[in-house]
Design a protein around this motif. Sequence first.
Motif, PDB file in Angstrom:
ATOM      1  N   PHE A   4      20.217   4.896  -3.167  1.00  0.00           N
ATOM      2  CA  PHE A   4      19.469   3.823  -2.508  1.00  0.00           C
ATOM      3  C   PHE A   4      18.252   4.425  -1.809  1.00  0.00           C
ATOM      4  O   PHE A   4      18.333   5.500  -1.218  1.00  0.00           O
ATOM      5  N   PRO A   5      17.093   3.755  -1.892  1.00  0.00           N
ATOM      6  CA  PRO A   5      15.886   4.308  -1.268  1.00  0.00           C
ATOM      7  C   PRO A   5      16.026   4.426   0.242  1.00  0.00           C
ATOM      8  O   PRO A   5      16.774   3.670   0.875  1.00  0.00           O
ATOM      9  N   SER A   6      15.313   5.379   0.811  1.00  0.00           N
ATOM     10  CA  SER A   6      15.369   5.592   2.253  1.00  0.00           C
ATOM     11  C   SER A   6      14.705   4.433   2.987  1.00  0.00           C
ATOM     12  O   SER A   6      13.917   3.666   2.418  1.00  0.00           O
ATOM     13  N   GLN A   7      15.028   4.319   4.265  1.00  0.00           N
ATOM     14  CA  GLN A   7      14.407   3.274   5.083  1.00  0.00           C
ATOM     15  C   GLN A   7      12.883   3.422   5.105  1.00  0.00           C
ATOM     16  O   GLN A   7      12.149   2.435   5.005  1.00  0.00           O
ATOM     17  N   ASP A   8      12.401   4.647   5.223  1.00  0.00           N
ATOM     18  CA  ASP A   8      10.949   4.869   5.233  1.00  0.00           C
ATOM     19  C   ASP A   8      10.307   4.374   3.936  1.00  0.00           C
ATOM     20  O   ASP A   8       9.234   3.755   3.963  1.00  0.00           O
ATOM     21  N   GLU A   9      10.945   4.651   2.807  1.00  0.00           N
ATOM     22  CA  GLU A   9      10.404   4.196   1.518  1.00  0.00           C
ATOM     23  C   GLU A   9      10.337   2.676   1.459  1.00  0.00           C
ATOM     24  O   GLU A   9       9.340   2.097   1.016  1.00  0.00           O
ATOM     25  N   VAL A  10      11.407   2.036   1.901  1.00  0.00           N
ATOM     26  CA  VAL A  10      11.452   0.575   1.850  1.00  0.00           C
ATOM     27  C   VAL A  10      10.408  -0.029   2.782  1.00  0.00           C
ATOM     28  O   VAL A  10       9.634  -0.911   2.384  1.00  0.00           O
ATOM     29  N   VAL A  11      10.367   0.435   4.027  1.00  0.00           N
ATOM     30  CA  VAL A  11       9.434  -0.134   5.002  1.00  0.00           C
ATOM     31  C   VAL A  11       7.993   0.107   4.587  1.00  0.00           C
ATOM     32  O   VAL A  11       7.137  -0.784   4.703  1.00  0.00           O
ATOM     33  N   ASP A  12       7.699   1.291   4.073  1.00  0.00           N
ATOM     34  CA  ASP A  12       6.336   1.564   3.592  1.00  0.00           C
ATOM     35  C   ASP A  12       5.969   0.620   2.441  1.00  0.00           C
ATOM     36  O   ASP A  12       4.823   0.153   2.351  1.00  0.00           O
ATOM     37  N   SER A  13       6.941   0.310   1.577  1.00  0.00           N
ATOM     38  CA  SER A  13       6.691  -0.625   0.474  1.00  0.00           C
ATOM     39  C   SER A  13       6.440  -2.035   0.996  1.00  0.00           C
ATOM     40  O   SER A  13       5.607  -2.764   0.462  1.00  0.00           O
ATOM     41  N   VAL A  14       7.169  -2.417   2.037  1.00  0.00           N
ATOM     42  CA  VAL A  14       6.968  -3.741   2.641  1.00  0.00           C
ATOM     43  C   VAL A  14       5.560  -3.854   3.207  1.00  0.00           C
ATOM     44  O   VAL A  14       4.841  -4.826   2.956  1.00  0.00           O
ATOM     45  N   LEU A  15       5.154  -2.847   3.979  1.00  0.00           N
ATOM     46  CA  LEU A  15       3.807  -2.857   4.556  1.00  0.00           C
ATOM     47  C   LEU A  15       2.747  -2.888   3.467  1.00  0.00           C
ATOM     48  O   LEU A  15       1.778  -3.661   3.538  1.00  0.00           O
ATOM     49  N   LYS A  16       2.935  -2.071   2.435  1.00  0.00           N
ATOM     50  CA  LYS A  16       1.968  -2.027   1.332  1.00  0.00           C
ATOM     51  C   LYS A  16       1.927  -3.360   0.597  1.00  0.00           C
ATOM     52  O   LYS A  16       0.850  -3.830   0.198  1.00  0.00           O
ATOM     53  N   GLY A  17       3.086  -3.982   0.432  1.00  0.00           N
ATOM     54  CA  GLY A  17       3.132  -5.268  -0.257  1.00  0.00           C
ATOM     55  C   GLY A  17       2.352  -6.340   0.470  1.00  0.00           C
ATOM     56  O   GLY A  17       1.623  -7.130  -0.149  1.00  0.00           O
ATOM     57  N   ILE A  18       2.480  -6.390   1.791  1.00  0.00           N
ATOM     58  CA  ILE A  18       1.751  -7.399   2.561  1.00  0.00           C
ATOM     59  C   ILE A  18       0.257  -7.105   2.552  1.00  0.00           C
ATOM     60  O   ILE A  18      -0.566  -8.015   2.434  1.00  0.00           O
ATOM     61  N   ILE A  19      -0.102  -5.829   2.638  1.00  0.00           N
ATOM     62  CA  ILE A  19      -1.526  -5.467   2.583  1.00  0.00           C
ATOM     63  C   ILE A  19      -2.112  -5.811   1.214  1.00  0.00           C
ATOM     64  O   ILE A  19      -3.247  -6.297   1.107  1.00  0.00           O
ATOM     65  N   THR A  20      -1.336  -5.595   0.150  1.00  0.00           N
ATOM     66  CA  THR A  20      -1.792  -5.971  -1.192  1.00  0.00           C
ATOM     67  C   THR A  20      -1.946  -7.485  -1.303  1.00  0.00           C
ATOM     68  O   THR A  20      -2.897  -7.985  -1.916  1.00  0.00           O
ATOM     69  N   ALA A  21      -1.015  -8.221  -0.706  1.00  0.00           N
ATOM     70  CA  ALA A  21      -1.124  -9.681  -0.686  1.00  0.00           C
ATOM     71  C   ALA A  21      -2.406 -10.110   0.022  1.00  0.00           C
ATOM     72  O   ALA A  21      -3.111 -11.019  -0.442  1.00  0.00           O
ATOM     73  N   LYS A  22      -2.710  -9.454   1.123  1.00  0.00           N
ATOM     74  CA  LYS A  22      -3.961  -9.740   1.865  1.00  0.00           C
ATOM     75  C   LYS A  22      -5.172  -9.475   0.987  1.00  0.00           C
ATOM     76  O   LYS A  22      -6.102 -10.286   0.902  1.00  0.00           O
ATOM     77  N   SER A  23      -5.184  -8.339   0.301  1.00  0.00           N
ATOM     78  CA  SER A  23      -6.305  -7.976  -0.555  1.00  0.00           C
ATOM     79  C   SER A  23      -6.476  -8.974  -1.698  1.00  0.00           C
ATOM     80  O   SER A  23      -7.593  -9.429  -1.982  1.00  0.00           O
ATOM     81  N   ASN A  24      -5.366  -9.326  -2.345  1.00  0.00           N
ATOM     82  CA  ASN A  24      -5.436 -10.271  -3.463  1.00  0.00           C
ATOM     83  C   ASN A  24      -5.893 -11.651  -3.011  1.00  0.00           C
ATOM     84  O   ASN A  24      -6.730 -12.287  -3.657  1.00  0.00           O
ATOM     85  N   TYR A  25      -5.341 -12.107  -1.896  1.00  0.00           N
ATOM     86  CA  TYR A  25      -5.698 -13.450  -1.421  1.00  0.00           C
ATOM     87  C   TYR A  25      -7.175 -13.508  -1.017  1.00  0.00           C
ATOM     88  O   TYR A  25      -7.871 -14.482  -1.305  1.00  0.00           O
TER      89      TYR A  25
END
Length: 219
Positions: A4-25
């Motif tokens: 299972f991925p580490s907490q840091d990996e998951v949280v970094d992916s969450v932050l990146k996902g929202i930033i990507t959503a911001k960029s796309n929108y």
Amino acid sequence: MNSFPSQDEVVDSVLKGIITAKSNYSFWTADDIYLSYAPPKFLTIHVSQEIAKLNNPPEIFIDATISDILRCSLPKRDAFKWFMSENNIAQDVICLTLDERFEHKSDNDSISKVIMSIRNGVRNAQAEYKDDIELMCKLLQREDSSESTLDYGVFAFYLDISNTARKKSEKRLEEIIEAFDRIVASYKNLKSNFKGGDINKIENIGEWCVGCYIIEPTV
């Protein structure tokens, strides 16, 4: 069974996902800041996509029911009704749930590990956001590590304000975190931390930031 991925990996992916959503929108709408106007699940889908890119991705479920999550995290799968009654939890859905990834023998052998609330347009510690924190605390609290497979919960959010707002993002973040901390402190064997919160300023328009408030057991 995959690691299972580490907490840091998951949280970094969450932050990146929202930033990507911001960029796309922003690109699609020619709008520099107001991701908060995006349609429902816009952030959740982007976050899911980023988590799925991990080398050791978990199973990803959008809007899993609380009862199903409890079935997949309590030691006894039929204890969910008792747990919900004991902790005054009403049936609802959790925005995003991450389970261990392995070859399943049936549709009843999943193992839930992480629960998430993903919120858009968060500017204050509104009652509905505090309710999210309260619910995650109820699902995560325990006396012993063997009482649940849930490792942690994440309240992930996007905050934006216009340049005319009297209260700036930094102060809003402080107040949101303080309100959440008070809730977590009222539960035994839980701790919290915050990741993200870098404030981006757009001249003559406003400010925005992304954050993850993380709750986890101490036992």
